[in-house]
Design an enzyme around this catalytic site. Structure first.
Site, PDB file in Angstrom:
ATOM      1  N   SER A 281      24.107  34.285  55.609  1.00  0.00           N
ATOM      2  CA  SER A 281      24.510  34.776  56.928  1.00  0.00           C
ATOM      3  C   SER A 281      23.893  33.947  58.058  1.00  0.00           C
ATOM      4  O   SER A 281      24.472  33.839  59.146  1.00  0.00           O
ATOM      5  CB  SER A 281      24.128  36.256  57.094  1.00  0.00           C
ATOM      6  OG  SER A 281      22.789  36.474  56.710  1.00  0.00           O
TER       7      SER A 281
ATOM      8  N   HIS B   9      16.017  47.685  52.164  1.00  0.00           N
ATOM      9  CA  HIS B   9      16.936  48.820  52.184  1.00  0.00           C
ATOM     10  C   HIS B   9      16.266  50.172  51.982  1.00  0.00           C
ATOM     11  O   HIS B   9      16.949  51.188  51.885  1.00  0.00           O
ATOM     12  CB  HIS B   9      18.026  48.625  51.121  1.00  0.00           C
ATOM     13  CG  HIS B   9      19.048  47.615  51.524  1.00  0.00           C
ATOM     14  ND1 HIS B   9      19.338  46.509  50.769  1.00  0.00           N
ATOM     15  CD2 HIS B   9      19.838  47.535  52.610  1.00  0.00           C
ATOM     16  CE1 HIS B   9      20.268  45.795  51.374  1.00  0.00           C
ATOM     17  NE2 HIS B   9      20.590  46.391  52.494  1.00  0.00           N
TER      18      HIS B   9
HETATM   19  N1  SAH Z   1      21.312  38.108  55.023  1.00  0.00           N
HETATM   20  C1  SAH Z   1      21.255  37.653  53.639  1.00  0.00           C
HETATM   21  C2  SAH Z   1      20.792  38.720  52.673  1.00  0.00           C
HETATM   22  C3  SAH Z   1      19.443  39.312  52.967  1.00  0.00           C
HETATM   23  S1  SAH Z   1      18.764  40.128  51.556  1.00  0.00           S
HETATM   24  C4  SAH Z   1      22.605  37.102  53.201  1.00  0.00           C
HETATM   25  O1  SAH Z   1      23.536  36.989  53.996  1.00  0.00           O
HETATM   26  O2  SAH Z   1      22.761  36.756  52.026  1.00  0.00           O
HETATM   27  C5  SAH Z   1      17.363  40.936  52.238  1.00  0.00           C
HETATM   28  C6  SAH Z   1      16.181  40.012  52.548  1.00  0.00           C
HETATM   29  O3  SAH Z   1      15.268  40.802  53.304  1.00  0.00           O
HETATM   30  C7  SAH Z   1      15.401  39.486  51.344  1.00  0.00           C
HETATM   31  O4  SAH Z   1      15.386  38.077  51.347  1.00  0.00           O
HETATM   32  C8  SAH Z   1      13.982  40.073  51.522  1.00  0.00           C
HETATM   33  O5  SAH Z   1      12.935  39.159  51.185  1.00  0.00           O
HETATM   34  C9  SAH Z   1      13.946  40.398  52.995  1.00  0.00           C
HETATM   35  N2  SAH Z   1      13.051  41.488  53.360  1.00  0.00           N
HETATM   36  C10 SAH Z   1      13.025  42.729  52.850  1.00  0.00           C
HETATM   37  N3  SAH Z   1      12.088  43.479  53.461  1.00  0.00           N
HETATM   38  C11 SAH Z   1      11.500  42.669  54.388  1.00  0.00           C
HETATM   39  C12 SAH Z   1      10.451  42.856  55.343  1.00  0.00           C
HETATM   40  N4  SAH Z   1       9.843  44.024  55.487  1.00  0.00           N
HETATM   41  N5  SAH Z   1      10.103  41.809  56.117  1.00  0.00           N
HETATM   42  C13 SAH Z   1      10.707  40.615  55.998  1.00  0.00           C
HETATM   43  N6  SAH Z   1      11.716  40.386  55.116  1.00  0.00           N
HETATM   44  C14 SAH Z   1      12.101  41.405  54.323  1.00  0.00           C
HETATM   45 MG    MG Z   2      23.008  43.032  53.252  1.00  0.00          MG
END
Ligand code: SAH
Ligand code: MG
Length: 216
Positions: free
Chosen positions: A52, A144
């Site tokens: 993204s 999530h």
């Molecule tokens: N936007 C991406 C998908 C993100 S997946 C796409 O388009 O493919 C979610 C990401 O959030 C993961 O890489 C994870 O390491 C990060 N994440 C989860 N909790 C987090 C936090 N508290 N602080 C920073 N990064 C976090």
């Molecule tokens: Mg997502």
């Protein structure tokens, strides 16, 4: 200003490892292109491997602003070894830990967008606690769990400028459809209930809201 990415950008997005379907990506791009007109940075929580981020970066490039992307690069709960969304290629063998930062850097470099992005590597709440600059767009696509989604909302939504956009991914109002829990749905409801945000559009699980009020 185009609200649709050029074919080369779309191809780079589709080739990148990640979790965003094309229709939602187009909606994210349109939101970013529009918000960029405010002349303020665009910020993403949840870089992963940069899928993204490519779209935000290209919209930022077009608008002459910077895209910021926040991630500790150690993966979310459901991305760890043994869980449904695990990808073994994201594990650094010498550490036995996920490390998506090198993959993200290569993805962005190959897309020719490195100059338009600042990667913030760390936990979202720690970075949010230091943040003061207004943002044209905040895209929440991080952890999530309720703990993470709530912290992302509370930490970043207040920085969306008046007229700017808040975008939330993985919003599943019906528990039957959910695949990683309903925390994003709950922060979407909270944003609307706050009176500070108004719904703009829904595409798949992507929700776009506009900042139309003060108190959050
Ligand atoms: N936007 C991406 C998908 C993100 S997946 C796409 O388009 O493919 C979610 C990401 O959030 C993961 O890489 C994870 O390491 C990060 N994440 C989860 N909790 C987090 C936090 N508290 N602080 C920073 N990064 C976090
Ligand atoms: Mg997502």
């Amino acid at each position: 200003m185009s609200m649709v990415p050029e074919p080369g950008i779309l191809a780079a997005f589709e080739a990148a490892k990640g979790f965003m379907p094309a229709d939602e990506g187009l909606a994210l791009y349109a939101a970013a292109a529009e918000a960029g007109r405010l002349g303020l940075p665009l910020l993403e929580i949840g870089t992963y491997c940069g899928r993204s981020t490519i779209l935000l970066a290209d919209a930022a490039r077009t608008a002459g602003v910077t895209a910021l992307t926040v991630d500790h690069h150690r993966g979310s709960e459901e991305q760890q070894p043994g869980w449904d969304y695990h990808d073994p290629e994201t594990v650094a063998p010498e550490l036995g830990l996920m490390d998506t930062l090198p993959i993200f850097r290569r993805t962005l470099h190959r897309a020719g967008l490195e100059d338009h992005v600042v990667a913030l590597v760390g936990r979202s709440p720690r970075i949010a606690a230091l943040w003061a600059a207004p943002l044209a767009l905040v895209f929440i696509d991080g952890g999530h769990t309720d703990e993470h989604a709530t912290a992302d909302y509370e930490g970043w939504a207040p920085h969306v400028a008046e007229g700017g956009l808040l975008v939330i991914h993985d919003v599943f109002p019906d528990p039957v459809d959910e695949f990683t829990g309903q925390a994003p749905h709950r922060i979407h409801q909270r944003a609307l209930a706050s009176g500070a945000f108004t719904d703009v559009s829904a595409t798949g699980s992507l929700r776009v809201l506009r900042r139309t009020g003060a108190g959050i």
